[in-house]
Design an enzyme around this catalytic site. Structure first.
Site, PDB file in Angstrom:
ATOM      1  N   VAL A   1      50.010  18.848  40.511  1.00  0.00           N
ATOM      2  CA  VAL A   1      50.147  20.666  40.259  1.00  0.00           C
ATOM      3  C   VAL A   1      51.284  20.926  40.615  1.00  0.00           C
ATOM      4  CG1 VAL A   1      47.707  20.827  41.032  1.00  0.00           C
ATOM      5  CG2 VAL A   1      49.467  20.878  43.086  1.00  0.00           C
TER       6      VAL A   1
ATOM      7  N   HIS B   1      45.394  20.205  35.373  1.00  0.00           N
ATOM      8  CA  HIS B   1      45.129  20.671  37.175  1.00  0.00           C
ATOM      9  C   HIS B   1      45.353  21.983  38.020  1.00  0.00           C
ATOM     10  CE1 HIS B   1      42.570  16.685  38.010  1.00  0.00           C
ATOM     11  NE2 HIS B   1      42.813  17.264  37.187  1.00  0.00           N
TER      12      HIS B   1
ATOM     13  N   CYS C   1      40.541  39.751  37.286  1.00  0.00           N
ATOM     14  CA  CYS C   1      40.622  39.561  35.902  1.00  0.00           C
ATOM     15  C   CYS C   1      41.372  38.254  35.096  1.00  0.00           C
ATOM     16  CB  CYS C   1      41.773  40.544  35.632  1.00  0.00           C
ATOM     17  SG  CYS C   1      43.448  41.085  36.313  1.00  0.00           S
TER      18      CYS C   1
ATOM     19  N   CYS D   1      44.471  44.463  38.495  1.00  0.00           N
ATOM     20  CA  CYS D   1      43.518  45.552  39.120  1.00  0.00           C
ATOM     21  C   CYS D   1      42.949  45.151  40.513  1.00  0.00           C
ATOM     22  CB  CYS D   1      42.235  44.406  38.919  1.00  0.00           C
ATOM     23  SG  CYS D   1      41.838  43.174  39.276  1.00  0.00           S
TER      24      CYS D   1
ATOM     25  N   THR E   1      48.075   7.003  38.895  1.00  0.00           N
ATOM     26  CA  THR E   1      47.518   7.846  39.785  1.00  0.00           C
ATOM     27  C   THR E   1      46.291   6.572  39.515  1.00  0.00           C
ATOM     28  OG1 THR E   1      45.128   9.004  38.131  1.00  0.00           O
ATOM     29  CG2 THR E   1      46.544   7.727  36.733  1.00  0.00           C
TER      30      THR E   1
HETATM   31  C1  BJW Z   1      52.082   4.751  42.868  1.00  0.00           C
HETATM   32  C2  BJW Z   1      52.915   4.843  43.552  1.00  0.00           C
HETATM   33  C3  BJW Z   1      54.116   4.693  42.970  1.00  0.00           C
HETATM   34  C4  BJW Z   1      50.999   5.589  44.797  1.00  0.00           C
HETATM   35  N1  BJW Z   1      54.698   4.821  41.626  1.00  0.00           N
HETATM   36  N2  BJW Z   1      51.939   4.740  41.789  1.00  0.00           N
HETATM   37  C5  BJW Z   1      32.371  11.511  35.621  1.00  0.00           C
HETATM   38  C6  BJW Z   1      31.992  11.370  36.203  1.00  0.00           C
HETATM   39  C7  BJW Z   1      31.843  11.397  37.263  1.00  0.00           C
HETATM   40  C8  BJW Z   1      32.174  12.467  38.146  1.00  0.00           C
HETATM   41  C9  BJW Z   1      32.791  14.267  37.628  1.00  0.00           C
HETATM   42  C10 BJW Z   1      32.622  13.567  35.919  1.00  0.00           C
HETATM   43  N3  BJW Z   1      33.467  14.577  35.044  1.00  0.00           N
HETATM   44  C11 BJW Z   1      33.764  15.613  36.008  1.00  0.00           C
HETATM   45  C12 BJW Z   1      33.111  14.857  37.609  1.00  0.00           C
HETATM   46  C13 BJW Z   1      33.070  15.383  38.962  1.00  0.00           C
HETATM   47  C14 BJW Z   1      34.749  15.807  39.599  1.00  0.00           C
HETATM   48  C15 BJW Z   1      35.208  14.097  39.498  1.00  0.00           C
HETATM   49  O1  BJW Z   1      36.207  13.733  39.169  1.00  0.00           O
HETATM   50  N4  BJW Z   1      34.551  13.491  40.578  1.00  0.00           N
HETATM   51  C16 BJW Z   1      35.344  12.329  40.995  1.00  0.00           C
HETATM   52  C17 BJW Z   1      36.546  12.274  41.679  1.00  0.00           C
HETATM   53  C18 BJW Z   1      34.074  11.636  40.937  1.00  0.00           C
HETATM   54  N5  BJW Z   1      35.631  16.060  38.304  1.00  0.00           N
HETATM   55  C19 BJW Z   1      35.384  17.245  38.860  1.00  0.00           C
HETATM   56  O2  BJW Z   1      35.613  18.328  39.014  1.00  0.00           O
HETATM   57  C20 BJW Z   1      36.514  18.317  37.149  1.00  0.00           C
HETATM   58  N6  BJW Z   1      35.649  19.293  36.984  1.00  0.00           N
HETATM   59  C21 BJW Z   1      35.187  19.084  35.906  1.00  0.00           C
HETATM   60  O3  BJW Z   1      34.698  18.027  35.533  1.00  0.00           O
HETATM   61  O4  BJW Z   1      34.516  20.038  35.397  1.00  0.00           O
HETATM   62  C22 BJW Z   1      33.429  20.135  34.541  1.00  0.00           C
HETATM   63  C23 BJW Z   1      31.529  19.568  35.794  1.00  0.00           C
HETATM   64  C24 BJW Z   1      31.969  21.635  36.460  1.00  0.00           C
HETATM   65  C25 BJW Z   1      31.175  20.944  37.591  1.00  0.00           C
HETATM   66  C26 BJW Z   1      30.662  20.094  38.062  1.00  0.00           C
HETATM   67  C27 BJW Z   1      30.725  18.976  37.596  1.00  0.00           C
HETATM   68  C28 BJW Z   1      31.519  18.769  36.272  1.00  0.00           C
HETATM   69  C29 BJW Z   1      38.332  19.077  38.294  1.00  0.00           C
HETATM   70  C30 BJW Z   1      38.529  18.225  38.950  1.00  0.00           C
HETATM   71  C31 BJW Z   1      39.900  18.557  39.789  1.00  0.00           C
HETATM   72  C32 BJW Z   1      40.159  17.562  40.648  1.00  0.00           C
HETATM   73  N7  BJW Z   1      41.063  18.530  41.324  1.00  0.00           N
HETATM   74  C33 BJW Z   1      42.766  17.424  42.509  1.00  0.00           C
HETATM   75  C34 BJW Z   1      42.365  18.779  43.246  1.00  0.00           C
HETATM   76  C35 BJW Z   1      43.510  19.625  43.008  1.00  0.00           C
HETATM   77  C36 BJW Z   1      44.052  20.458  43.566  1.00  0.00           C
HETATM   78  C37 BJW Z   1      45.236  19.688  44.595  1.00  0.00           C
HETATM   79  O5  BJW Z   1      45.510  19.419  44.728  1.00  0.00           O
HETATM   80  O6  BJW Z   1      44.646  19.988  45.652  1.00  0.00           O
HETATM   81  O7  BJW Z   1      43.592  17.175  41.509  1.00  0.00           O
HETATM   82  S1  BJW Z   1      41.375  15.828  43.507  1.00  0.00           S
HETATM   83  C38 BJW Z   1      42.789  15.884  42.935  1.00  0.00           C
HETATM   84  O8  BJW Z   1      42.224  14.162  42.240  1.00  0.00           O
HETATM   85  C39 BJW Z   1      43.705  16.201  42.795  1.00  0.00           C
HETATM   86  C40 BJW Z   1      44.960  15.143  41.484  1.00  0.00           C
HETATM   87  O9  BJW Z   1      45.331  15.929  39.927  1.00  0.00           O
HETATM   88  C41 BJW Z   1      43.369  14.165  41.096  1.00  0.00           C
HETATM   89  C42 BJW Z   1      43.574  13.198  40.350  1.00  0.00           C
HETATM   90  O10 BJW Z   1      44.035  11.952  42.339  1.00  0.00           O
HETATM   91  P1  BJW Z   1      45.579  10.861  41.543  1.00  0.00           P
HETATM   92  O11 BJW Z   1      46.972  11.632  40.859  1.00  0.00           O
HETATM   93  O12 BJW Z   1      45.029  10.097  40.277  1.00  0.00           O
HETATM   94  O13 BJW Z   1      46.502  11.024  42.962  1.00  0.00           O
HETATM   95  P2  BJW Z   1      45.467   9.529  43.638  1.00  0.00           P
HETATM   96  O14 BJW Z   1      45.946  10.013  44.974  1.00  0.00           O
HETATM   97  O15 BJW Z   1      44.131   9.736  43.326  1.00  0.00           O
HETATM   98  O16 BJW Z   1      46.124   8.484  43.075  1.00  0.00           O
HETATM   99  C43 BJW Z   1      47.410   8.037  43.534  1.00  0.00           C
HETATM  100  C44 BJW Z   1      47.932   6.580  42.738  1.00  0.00           C
HETATM  101  O17 BJW Z   1      49.316   6.708  43.070  1.00  0.00           O
HETATM  102  C45 BJW Z   1      47.358   5.955  43.433  1.00  0.00           C
HETATM  103  O18 BJW Z   1      46.322   4.368  42.718  1.00  0.00           O
HETATM  104  C46 BJW Z   1      48.454   4.602  43.935  1.00  0.00           C
HETATM  105  O19 BJW Z   1      48.164   3.317  44.263  1.00  0.00           O
HETATM  106  C47 BJW Z   1      49.478   5.309  42.914  1.00  0.00           C
HETATM  107  N8  BJW Z   1      51.005   5.343  43.709  1.00  0.00           N
HETATM  108  N9  BJW Z   1      52.591   5.571  44.891  1.00  0.00           N
HETATM  109  C48 BJW Z   1      53.380   4.609  40.746  1.00  0.00           C
HETATM  110  N10 BJW Z   1      55.776   5.073  43.970  1.00  0.00           N
END
Ligand code: BJW
Length: 246
Positions: free
Chosen positions: A110, A126, A137, A156, A194
């Site tokens: 983000v 995201h 709205c 609004c 990720t």
């Molecule tokens: C390097 C490095 C370097 C370090 N070079 N690499 C199916 C199964 C199970 C659960 C679910 C499912 N479907 C949906 C769910 C629920 C949930 C979910 O996924 N939960 C799991 C965690 C279990 N998903 C949701 O709720 C989503 N909505 C949805 O599915 O809607 C339908 C629904 C509604 C109601 C109920 C059920 C379903 C929405 C998810 C939104 C996530 N939002 C966040 C926060 C955004 C706002 C904010 O910024 O605060 O987004 S969570 C957070 O995680 C953020 C990120 O975008 C997201 C992913 O994280 P990311 O980018 O992978 O970062 P990290 O920190 O996890 O990893 C960093 C990586 O970088 C590491 O691997 C390091 O090793 C590496 N790294 N240095 C390269 N130099």
């Protein structure tokens, strides 16, 4: 799965990179780590703010109960981001948009750093920390890098919220469908920085692979996706991605 360390880009990947026309990249927090943006997970740590794990404060439930606390969390992060710059990984990906006939950049981030590096048409799965959205709205407002953010909807008069996708919320309309379509079409798919834990974005590399794409992960750590990949480049995005250009 072939696992290699940086500076040993396999010949097959180099050859595919030279000839591919449809390339897709999914990025996560790790692509911004070398800019100084904290990741959410990784290194056995989980981001915590004022005693609250990020998946508590970045959730639909927190928004419902305490919008002000959610804003404080995002205000704090914008305060850090304001001074941060894109890194070599962001700039490399910005160059790739000119290199391939069809290039899709999907980000879970983000922070706006891909756009700051010059990437156009970034699919922000995201949302953006640099926008607010009316809770009634849905009108969106840019948040300036300097100065005050708006807190009331000019259309609004209702309250605004961060225009980001919190846990338990749906992705922006059409974003996943477009991403899944592009994933099903690509020949070469990179998954960069990720943890591949959050759905639905974590499903996209699976879709690409099932559709015949060559899958390459770039990450210093293993993820649940690593075994599915054709090649895993173990290291930092800012070190590895520029090497592919050489
Ligand atoms: C390097 C490095 C370097 C370090 N070079 N690499 C199916 C199964 C199970 C659960 C679910 C499912 N479907 C949906 C769910 C629920 C949930 C979910 O996924 N939960 C799991 C965690 C279990 N998903 C949701 O709720 C989503 N909505 C949805 O599915 O809607 C339908 C629904 C509604 C109601 C109920 C059920 C379903 C929405 C998810 C939104 C996530 N939002 C966040 C926060 C955004 C706002 C904010 O910024 O605060 O987004 S969570 C957070 O995680 C953020 C990120 O975008 C997201 C992913 O994280 P990311 O980018 O992978 O970062 P990290 O920190 O996890 O990893 C960093 C990586 O970088 C590491 O691997 C390091 O090793 C590496 N790294 N240095 C390269 N130099």
């Amino acid at each position: 799965m072939q696992s290699v360390v940086a500076q040993q880009i396999p010949a097959e990947l180099r050859q595919r990179f030279q000839t591919a026309s449809q390339v897709l990249v999914l990025t996560g927090a790790g692509v911004s780590a070398e800019s100084g943006v904290p990741t959410f997970r990784g290194g056995a740590n989980t981001a915590v703010w004022q005693g609250l794990p990020f998946d508590v404060i970045s959730s639909a439930t927190a928004l419902e109960h305490d919008l002000s606390a959610v804003w404080q969390w995002f205000d704090y992060r914008r305060g850090i981001l304001r001074y941060l710059e894109p890194n070599a990984a962001h700039y490399t990906l910005a160059r790739w948009q000119e290199r391939f006939a069809q290039f899709t950049l999907l980000t879970q981030n983000v922070d706006g750093l891909h756009q700051a590096a010059g990437s156009n048409d970034v699919i922000e799965m995201h949302g953006s920390i640099w926008r607010a959205r009316c809770i009634s709205c849905g009108v969106r407002f840019e948040i300036p890098r300097e100065g005050e953010r708006p807190d009331i909807c000019f259309a609004c008069g209702d309250r605004l919220r961060p225009d980001v996708v919190l846990f338990g919320e749906m992705l922006p309309t059409g974003a996943f469908e477009l991403a899944a379509h592009r994933a099903s079409e690509c020949e070469l798919c990179f998954v960069v920085g990720t943890s591949a834990l959050v759905y639905p974005p974590a499903a996209l590399p699976e879709i690409a692979k099932a559709s015949g794409a060559y899958l390459c992960e770039v990450n210093p750590e293993q993820t649940p996706l690593s075994d599915l990949c054709d090649v895993v480049l173990t290291g930092k995005a800012g070190d590895i991605l520029p090497q592919l250009d050489q």
